[in-house]
Design an enzyme around this catalytic site. Structure first.
Site, short mmCIF file in Angstrom:
data_model
loop_
_atom_site.label_atom_id
_atom_site.label_comp_id
_atom_site.label_asym_id
_atom_site.label_seq_id
_atom_site.Cartn_x
_atom_site.Cartn_y
_atom_site.Cartn_z
CB CYS A 21 -0.89 0.07 1.05
SG CYS A 21 -2.44 -1.27 0.85
CE LYS A 24 -4.52 2.87 -0.64
NZ LYS A 24 -5.38 3.46 0.33
CB THR A 53 -17.16 9.76 2.82
OG1 THR A 53 -17.48 8.50 2.28
CG2 THR A 53 -18.46 10.51 2.82
CG HIS A 145 -7.72 -8.01 -17.59
ND1 HIS A 145 -8.09 -8.59 -19.02
CD2 HIS A 145 -7.05 -7.05 -18.16
CE1 HIS A 145 -7.40 -7.94 -19.97
NE2 HIS A 145 -6.93 -6.74 -19.56
#
Length: 354
Positions: A21, A24, A53, A145
């Site tokens: 993460c 990001k 939000t 995919h």
């Protein structure tokens, strides 16, 4: 030192510019992108939760008793073991369904791999890791995919169901609520040490145990009327996701740093400089709205902004529900869940106190 099982091929983490993460987009940049792209969007009345939000997943009402929870999450390797990378990425993706109070029903795999650099058995191990996590969650990977990519990327589209009355957004905390965190912090620090081959075996095992633990308390917590808001702590760190909770509710959030659980050895590793670049980008993106009180450890800022891959649930609940919340976490195997702060009326901000 950690010696994780790796294939006779390049280290997975060496093929990506970031990991987990921590990949990001920085929060400030992401905010600008979303502001530019939101105009003219179609918002049907059945869409209970959208992008307004910065919540964990979208929620679409199907009927009076069912709503569909839909999300996607994918990233580049945070570990070199391909099977464990697949497990971590899948656990992280399913977390967003649990954080909305939902129960997963199926997933689709997203696979982008440098096929000329990685043996097919390595790619297969990544996919098998994701499949095993979904099997543990009781759901199928029903499709997906694949593409040839310059960097290895794996993740899921995850879907679940929740009763419309049990949807738990990140924006519905109330004045007087208590904050409970489900997992200890420090995954980003561990990953920084791992990439430099400075992570001890025991800490590596702690990292895997944390990042592959499904956030199954989510739907059980959503059944408690005293639980008002839930989110999961991921790439923006504890501070970033707590601040999203404050902004969504229009309230002030306080975190008592001494009560925040940390993974073993994380404070020492952070003090030694094992901090991700994403931590600094996080602070640059939202630090102006965070007050660091006097008396905090020198590592508090870095750890509060540490990107958590497959992090824990952050719960805002009424004071008289705290014990029930902690009991749910304990029953589901989250022994380190802890009360870490609270919510009150006042200017929107996050304060981190000693």
């Amino acid at each position: 030192m950690n010696v994780s099982p790796v294939p006779a091929s390049p280290r997975l983490t060496s093929l990506s510019h970031g990991g987990g993460c921590g990949c990001k987009i920085a929060p400030g940049v992401l905010s600008q992108i979303l502001q530019q792209s939101g105009a003219g969007a179609v918002i049907p009345p059945e869409l209970l939760v959208g992008i307004e939000t910065a919540d964990d997943a979208a929620v679409y009402r199907l009927n009076e008793s069912q709503a569909l929870v839909a999300t996607t999450d994918f990233f580049m390797p945070i570990v070199d073991d391909p099977y464990e990378f697949g497990r971590i990425a899948a656990t992280n993706a399913l977390s967003d369904v649990y954080a909305m109070g939902g129960r997963p029903i199926m997933a689709l795999a997203l696979v982008a791999m440098p096929v000329n650099q990685l043996p097919l058995e390595v790619i297969g191990a990544i996919i098998r890791g994701g499949q095993d996590v979904c099997r543990a969650a009781g759901i199928p990977i029903a499709g997906g995919h694949t593409i040839d990519s310059v960097e290895p990327i794996y993740g899921l589209v995850a879907m679940g169901l929740v009763h419309p009355d049990r949807v738990r957004r990140n924006a519905d905390a109330r004045p007087g609520d208590v904050l409970v965190l489900g997992k200890p912090l420090g995954v980003g620090v561990y990953s920084a040490a791992l990439k430099k081959e400075q992570l001890a075996d025991g800490h590596y095992r702690e990292m895997l145990a944390s990042t592959t633990r499904l956030n199954t308390p989510g739907p059980l917590l959503a059944e408690l009327s005293g639980v008002h808001a839930i989110t999961d702590v991921t790439g923006f760190g504890l501070a970033g996701h707590a601040l999203e909770m404050a902004r969504g509710a229009g309230l002030a959030v306080q975190i008592d740093w001494a009560r925040v659980p940390l993974l073993p050895g994380v404070a020492e590793l952070a003090a030694a400089g094992f901090v991700t670049g994403a931590s600094g980008r996080n602070w640059a993106g939202y630090g102006a709205d965070v007050l660091l009180a006097d008396g905090l450890p020198t590592t508090a800022q870095a750890l509060a902004t540490d990107p958590q891959t497959s992090g824990g649930l952050l719960v805002a609940c009424a004071p008289d529900s705290v014990q029930a919340v902690l009991e749910v976490f304990a029953r589901e195997g989250f022994a380190q869940a802890a009360v870490i702060g609270g919510v009150q009326a006042g200017p929107v901000r996050l304060e981190i106190r000693p």
